[in-house]
Design a protein around this motif. Structure first.
Motif, short mmCIF file in Angstrom:
data_model
loop_
_atom_site.label_atom_id
_atom_site.label_comp_id
_atom_site.label_asym_id
_atom_site.label_seq_id
_atom_site.Cartn_x
_atom_site.Cartn_y
_atom_site.Cartn_z
N SER A 159 0.86 -1.19 0.00
CA SER A 159 0.00 0.00 0.00
C SER A 159 0.89 1.24 0.00
CB SER A 159 -0.91 0.02 1.22
OG SER A 159 -1.82 -1.05 1.19
N LYS A 200 0.74 5.24 1.04
CA LYS A 200 -0.12 6.10 1.84
C LYS A 200 0.56 7.43 2.10
CE LYS A 200 1.50 4.51 6.38
NZ LYS A 200 1.11 3.96 7.68
N SER A 209 -4.68 9.41 2.98
CA SER A 209 -5.25 8.32 2.20
C SER A 209 -4.21 7.24 1.95
CB SER A 209 -5.79 8.84 0.85
OG SER A 209 -6.74 9.85 1.04
N GLN A 210 -4.71 6.10 1.44
CA GLN A 210 -3.82 5.04 1.01
C GLN A 210 -4.46 4.31 -0.16
OE1 GLN A 210 -3.13 2.14 4.06
NE2 GLN A 210 -5.23 1.48 4.16
#
Length: 444
Positions: free
Chosen positions: A47, A49, A53-54
């Motif tokens: 992920s 980020k 957000s991510q």
């Protein structure tokens, strides 16, 4: 409802994936790595980020083999990276994701991203168009030089001018060419040269260096100043391999500061100068045409990739990797549970063990024993007191007490108390009890 087409979930995810991949295509972004997993298939899942957000990402092994990060090429959680990726959708789960094609450390990579973004922006505005570029004068008498007055670049330029054409005058417009205030200095020097109208052409440049060192020549303000200049400008920044945005907007680009001096100081035929100028323009035209064709090629290749079996294979591989990870987690959970179960049973067995009950019963027996001893002692003491009281009462009514006051008790041979003469006859033997003994007597 009968007139509307009702989508299946798979149709919806397919349409959304096509829209994302066709509209956004390739993007650059920077972020912090988290939840990094290197699957057994060689693919990477992670992920990216920031503070708000991510987004989930996948990088297939064909691309991640080329990754060269500062930590031997293996990403780690918490690391800041710059990636080039295609926006996509993982259809089986309906998850928005990025397919990473390129990854590098943030820093210089971020500068390169800013460079590409600003280049595309300025190119879209037409600032690199050949129609705007001015021709370099054929007969140059005075050359303006915008650079550091103490740098190696100005020495090289003056040396070449002196060697090739000593009759050309040179005016130096001093400016910082590196650091935070360099872009303002360069813009001011260009504006000053235009306002004075002292020269026929301007050479704007410096010696080689890193992308960060050359960054002032990528600033939008410097590009705008070169674009607005009424004087023809030759960009001479860095070495031959270095290319800045100033090179694209300038009327002519020279590979080095020395090469720029050679362009303005002609010592051979005019034809050679024109050939060199035409060569430079041709290189720029070919580069731009090549970039356009490459963009068209990438677009066609992207559309082709949507129907290519490899795309479906990658999706299936990603699904396989996800199921493998889930299976691994489930097995680990079962192993943990199987390890904890004997411990839990042992704890329950210990709670149900008779030893614990025996210990408690022994404790209760001891308590009851103490209470019994206390009760017995209490009862004995009470009975002793009662016995003493009875003795005192008995003594109060005892005939012995009466005898002690001078009285006596007469008994027959049958040990009966004689309290009437009718109970005896002549010559009967009787016993008279007094305080200190008894007297044998006979009735006369």
């Amino acid at each position: 409802m009968a007139a509307q087409h009702i989508l299946q979930v798979s149709e919806l995810t397919r349409k959304v994936r096509f829209i994302l991949e066709s509209e956004l295509n390739t993007v650059w972004l920077t972020g912090e790595i988290s939840n990094f997993v290197a699957a057994g298939s060689g693919h990477w899942y992670l992920s990216l980020k920031d503070s708000k957000s991510q987004v989930r990402c996948a990088m297939f092994k064909g691309n991640n083999r080329r990754v060269r990060l500062s930590n031997q090429g293996i990403p780690r959680n918490g690391q800041q990276v710059l990636v080039r990726a295609k926006v996509s959708l993982y259809e089986p789960r309906g998850d928005f994701q990025l397919i990473i094609e390129q990854m590098e450390d943030a820093g210089e990579g971020l500068l390169r991203q800013q460079y590409e973004q600003l280049k595309n922006k300025l190119n879209a505005l037409g600032m690199f168009s050949q129609t705007h570029k001015q021709a370099i004068p054929e007969h140059i008498q005075t050359v303006g030089i915008v650079t550091s007055p103490t740098g190696a670049a100005v020495k090289d330029i003056l040396s070449v001018l002196m060697r090739r054409n000593p009759n050309i005058n040179a005016i130096i417009y001093p400016a910082l060419v590196q650091g935070e205030y360099a872009s303002n200095d360069i813009c001011h020097a260009i504006a000053q040269a235009n306002s004075r109208q002292e020269c026929d052409v301007l050479i704007v440049g410096r010696g080689g260096g890193s992308l960060e060192d050359l960054w002032p020549f990528n600033e939008e303000s410097v590009v705008q100043a070169i674009y607005d200049s009424h004087l023809p400008i030759i960009s001479a920044v860095g070495h031959e391999v270095d290319t800045t945005l100033s090179d694209y907007v300038a009327d002519l680009r020279a590979a080095t500061p020395s090469a720029a001096a050679e362009l303005v100081a002609s010592d051979s035929s005019e034809l050679l100068d024109k050939i060199k100028i035409g060569e430079q323009r041709l290189i720029h035209a070919i580069s731009r045409k090549k970039a356009d064709l490459l963009q068209q090629h990438n677009h066609i290749q992207h559309r082709l990739a949507q129907v290519h079996p490899e795309q479906q294979l990658r999706i299936q591989q990603q699904k396989h990797d996800e199921l493998s990870l889930r299976l691994s987690i489930a097995i680990q959970r079962l192993m943990v549970q199987s390890t904890q179960q004997p411990e839990q049973l042992q704890q329950r067995l210990q709670q149900l063990s008779p030893l614990k009950g025996i210990t408690e019963q022994q404790h209760q027996v001891k308590q009851q024993e103490q209470r019994l001893i206390y009760a017995m002692q209490n009862s004995l003491q009470h009975k002793r007191k009662f016995f003493v009281h009875l003795i005192e009462q008995i003594q109060l009514v005892s005939p012995l007490a009466t005898i002690a006051r001078g009285y006596s008790i007469t008994r027959s041979t049958n040990n009966e108390v004689i309290n009437s003469i009718s109970q005896v006859a002549l010559n009967d033997e009787i016993t008279v009890q007094v305080t200190d003994g008894s007297i044998k007597a006979k009735v006369l």
